[in-house]
Write a protein that holds these residues in place. Sequence first.
Motif, mmCIF file in Angstrom:
data_model
loop_
_atom_site.group_PDB
_atom_site.id
_atom_site.type_symbol
_atom_site.label_atom_id
_atom_site.label_comp_id
_atom_site.label_asym_id
_atom_site.label_seq_id
_atom_site.Cartn_x
_atom_site.Cartn_y
_atom_site.Cartn_z
ATOM 1 N N ALA A 144 0.717 -1.460 -0.261
ATOM 2 C CA ALA A 144 0.467 -0.207 -0.314
ATOM 3 C C ALA A 144 0.466 1.256 0.331
ATOM 4 O O ALA A 144 1.377 1.462 0.992
ATOM 5 C CB ALA A 144 -0.919 -0.113 0.614
ATOM 6 N N LEU A 145 0.810 1.821 -0.698
ATOM 7 C CA LEU A 145 1.373 3.634 -1.336
ATOM 8 C C LEU A 145 0.176 4.637 0.212
ATOM 9 O O LEU A 145 -1.059 4.070 0.095
ATOM 10 C CB LEU A 145 1.164 3.831 -1.841
ATOM 11 N N SER A 146 0.965 5.467 0.282
ATOM 12 C CA SER A 146 0.184 6.920 0.471
ATOM 13 C C SER A 146 -1.402 7.035 -0.073
ATOM 14 O O SER A 146 -2.014 7.418 0.180
ATOM 15 C CB SER A 146 0.776 7.808 1.016
ATOM 16 N N ASN A 201 16.119 6.706 -12.801
ATOM 17 C CA ASN A 201 16.713 7.175 -11.923
ATOM 18 C C ASN A 201 17.262 8.236 -10.916
ATOM 19 O O ASN A 201 17.625 9.388 -10.470
ATOM 20 C CB ASN A 201 18.451 6.793 -11.609
ATOM 21 N N GLN A 202 15.885 8.473 -10.177
ATOM 22 C CA GLN A 202 15.361 9.443 -9.600
ATOM 23 C C GLN A 202 15.090 9.320 -8.507
ATOM 24 O O GLN A 202 14.690 7.860 -7.309
ATOM 25 C CB GLN A 202 14.232 10.493 -9.463
ATOM 26 N N ALA A 203 16.227 10.251 -7.017
ATOM 27 C CA ALA A 203 16.554 9.474 -5.880
ATOM 28 C C ALA A 203 14.603 9.674 -5.357
ATOM 29 O O ALA A 203 14.096 10.496 -5.412
ATOM 30 C CB ALA A 203 17.017 10.550 -5.283
ATOM 31 N N SER A 204 14.410 8.691 -4.535
ATOM 32 C CA SER A 204 13.608 9.076 -3.838
ATOM 33 C C SER A 204 13.614 8.359 -2.975
ATOM 34 O O SER A 204 14.343 7.085 -2.365
ATOM 35 C CB SER A 204 12.012 7.646 -4.527
ATOM 36 N N SER A 205 12.514 8.764 -1.154
ATOM 37 C CA SER A 205 12.544 7.820 -0.052
ATOM 38 C C SER A 205 11.666 7.827 1.119
ATOM 39 O O SER A 205 10.762 6.860 1.274
ATOM 40 C CB SER A 205 13.033 8.638 1.080
ATOM 41 N N ARG A 206 10.517 7.156 -0.542
ATOM 42 C CA ARG A 206 8.910 6.686 -0.597
ATOM 43 C C ARG A 206 9.220 5.387 0.587
ATOM 44 O O ARG A 206 9.785 4.544 -0.337
ATOM 45 C CB ARG A 206 8.737 6.788 -1.812
ATOM 46 N N THR A 207 8.000 5.550 0.928
ATOM 47 C CA THR A 207 7.712 4.022 2.141
ATOM 48 C C THR A 207 6.572 2.923 0.917
ATOM 49 O O THR A 207 5.932 4.080 1.046
ATOM 50 C CB THR A 207 7.782 3.973 3.254
ATOM 51 N N PHE A 208 6.439 1.992 1.376
ATOM 52 C CA PHE A 208 5.384 1.316 1.117
ATOM 53 C C PHE A 208 4.806 0.041 2.305
ATOM 54 O O PHE A 208 6.099 -0.269 3.019
ATOM 55 C CB PHE A 208 6.202 0.426 0.199
ATOM 56 N N SER A 209 3.204 -0.574 2.381
ATOM 57 C CA SER A 209 3.115 -0.804 3.604
ATOM 58 C C SER A 209 3.418 -2.357 3.389
ATOM 59 O O SER A 209 2.912 -3.095 1.578
ATOM 60 C CB SER A 209 2.069 -0.617 4.202
ATOM 61 N N LEU A 210 3.949 -3.568 3.237
ATOM 62 C CA LEU A 210 3.944 -4.495 2.933
ATOM 63 C C LEU A 210 3.324 -5.446 3.377
ATOM 64 O O LEU A 210 2.652 -5.821 4.692
ATOM 65 C CB LEU A 210 5.279 -5.436 3.361
ATOM 66 N N SER A 223 0.723 -8.792 4.720
ATOM 67 C CA SER A 223 0.788 -10.718 4.356
ATOM 68 C C SER A 223 -0.485 -10.572 3.502
ATOM 69 O O SER A 223 -1.314 -10.365 2.180
ATOM 70 C CB SER A 223 -0.202 -10.739 6.177
ATOM 71 N N LYS A 224 -0.487 -12.333 3.033
ATOM 72 C CA LYS A 224 -0.771 -13.366 2.603
ATOM 73 C C LYS A 224 -2.413 -13.027 2.847
ATOM 74 O O LYS A 224 -2.529 -13.295 1.405
ATOM 75 C CB LYS A 224 0.042 -14.051 2.324
ATOM 76 N N ASN A 225 -3.105 -12.502 3.113
ATOM 77 C CA ASN A 225 -4.408 -12.448 3.867
ATOM 78 C C ASN A 225 -4.663 -11.680 3.680
ATOM 79 O O ASN A 225 -5.791 -11.030 3.492
ATOM 80 C CB ASN A 225 -4.335 -13.493 4.719
ATOM 81 N N GLY A 226 -3.745 -10.587 3.275
ATOM 82 C CA GLY A 226 -4.310 -8.949 3.323
ATOM 83 C C GLY A 226 -4.512 -7.720 3.363
ATOM 84 O O GLY A 226 -5.231 -7.032 4.469
ATOM 85 N N GLN A 227 -4.705 -9.259 5.681
ATOM 86 C CA GLN A 227 -5.496 -8.435 6.441
ATOM 87 C C GLN A 227 -4.761 -7.555 7.647
ATOM 88 O O GLN A 227 -5.194 -7.080 8.749
ATOM 89 C CB GLN A 227 -6.289 -9.754 7.541
ATOM 90 N N SER A 228 -2.922 -7.899 7.441
ATOM 91 C CA SER A 228 -2.482 -6.885 7.977
ATOM 92 C C SER A 228 -1.196 -6.204 7.761
ATOM 93 O O SER A 228 -0.949 -7.052 6.774
ATOM 94 C CB SER A 228 -2.058 -7.776 9.081
ATOM 95 N N ARG A 229 -0.827 -5.205 8.723
ATOM 96 C CA ARG A 229 1.346 -4.515 7.946
ATOM 97 C C ARG A 229 1.962 -5.595 8.856
ATOM 98 O O ARG A 229 2.258 -5.836 9.833
ATOM 99 C CB ARG A 229 0.986 -3.321 8.307
ATOM 100 N N LEU A 230 2.663 -6.057 7.836
ATOM 101 C CA LEU A 230 3.990 -6.432 7.633
ATOM 102 C C LEU A 230 5.192 -6.279 8.410
ATOM 103 O O LEU A 230 5.470 -6.284 9.881
ATOM 104 C CB LEU A 230 4.624 -7.638 7.236
ATOM 105 N N GLY A 231 5.248 -5.340 7.324
ATOM 106 C CA GLY A 231 6.534 -3.929 7.741
ATOM 107 C C GLY A 231 6.351 -3.048 6.931
ATOM 108 O O GLY A 231 5.996 -2.732 5.913
ATOM 109 N N THR A 232 7.466 -2.449 6.830
ATOM 110 C CA THR A 232 7.628 -1.003 5.918
ATOM 111 C C THR A 232 8.758 -1.056 5.136
ATOM 112 O O THR A 232 10.024 -1.530 5.722
ATOM 113 C CB THR A 232 7.575 0.265 6.420
ATOM 114 N N LEU A 233 8.562 -1.074 3.959
ATOM 115 C CA LEU A 233 9.677 -1.154 2.731
ATOM 116 C C LEU A 233 9.969 0.213 2.414
ATOM 117 O O LEU A 233 9.559 0.951 2.207
ATOM 118 C CB LEU A 233 9.584 -1.872 1.900
ATOM 119 N N ARG A 234 11.370 0.196 2.214
ATOM 120 C CA ARG A 234 11.578 1.538 1.303
ATOM 121 C C ARG A 234 12.405 1.662 0.039
ATOM 122 O O ARG A 234 13.314 1.363 -0.272
ATOM 123 C CB ARG A 234 12.462 2.412 2.576
ATOM 124 N N ALA A 235 12.161 2.792 -0.784
ATOM 125 C CA ALA A 235 12.777 2.921 -2.100
ATOM 126 C C ALA A 235 14.111 3.606 -1.777
ATOM 127 O O ALA A 235 14.546 4.345 -0.504
ATOM 128 C CB ALA A 235 11.975 4.101 -2.964
#
Length: 284
Positions: A50-52, A92-101, A103-115
């Motif tokens: 999920a993105l913002s 190749n544009q710098a970014s520090s955007r974050t993404f919510s990863l 779970s497989k069932n879609g019901q919870s957020r496992l963690g944050t990934l960063r660009a």
Amino acid sequence: MRKTLRRWGLAAMTCGFAVVLMTAAPGTGLAASAAPAPAVLATDFHGIVALSNCSGSVVKTPTAALTDPALVLTNGHCIESGFPRPGQVITNQASSRTFSLLSKNGQSRLGTLRAKKVIYATMTGTDVTIYQLTTTYAQIQQTYGIAPLELSASHPSAGVHIDVVSGYWRAMYSCNIDGFAYELHESDWVWKDSIRYTSPCHVIGGTSGSPVVETTTGKVVGVNNTTNEDGEQCTLDNPCEVDAAGGVTIHQGIGYAEETYGIPACLKAGSEIDLNQPGCTLAR
């Protein structure tokens, strides 16, 4: 093409709850001798983020190494720097955007990934943004137990069953590919060979950037990007189809996606973009 939380045609959300729409897989027909329908895989939310303001997915090419930096795919109109102009290509544009990863069932957020950076973004010919992350595929799998979705390198076919998987809404829409638009025009933007859904995929705002998963293979064949909301012709939030002869058709309430089979030919080792590679047809 509003990149606000109201819009659907090209971005975020229009209401405050998730809706899951499902249809049955195509039938096998009435004749006893008819060929059986292809097996339909059970799509889940592995690799979905999920993105913002949009949805997205962690994707890899068939040849990428698990030690390569992971990639996140979403729409060009979802990029945080604003809609790319017609003809504009961002690399190749710098970014520090974050993404919510999720779970497989879609019901919870496992963690944050960063660009780390945007390796490619455009709204010319297609509507995609590809982020390179600070973590590798192997690190994501080791930490969260989540594998990426694989990008198909083949053109999708009309009639196949698909799932559009939204990380923003944690919802899934199931339908079939109805056909392809020679050109899809929305305001000043033009996309080529767009996927048209059958009506059960009544996608809403916030589903922009969702992967389109072909259920017979489990591979990503497109990225969800727009719908004709009001029946208008070729305006913002109201894309129209233009055929090779210039004829214009509108399909109110019908959603579209942009094909992704051309992306693998433009990626090289290390999850970098090379628009000069043989077979790469993305806009330069």
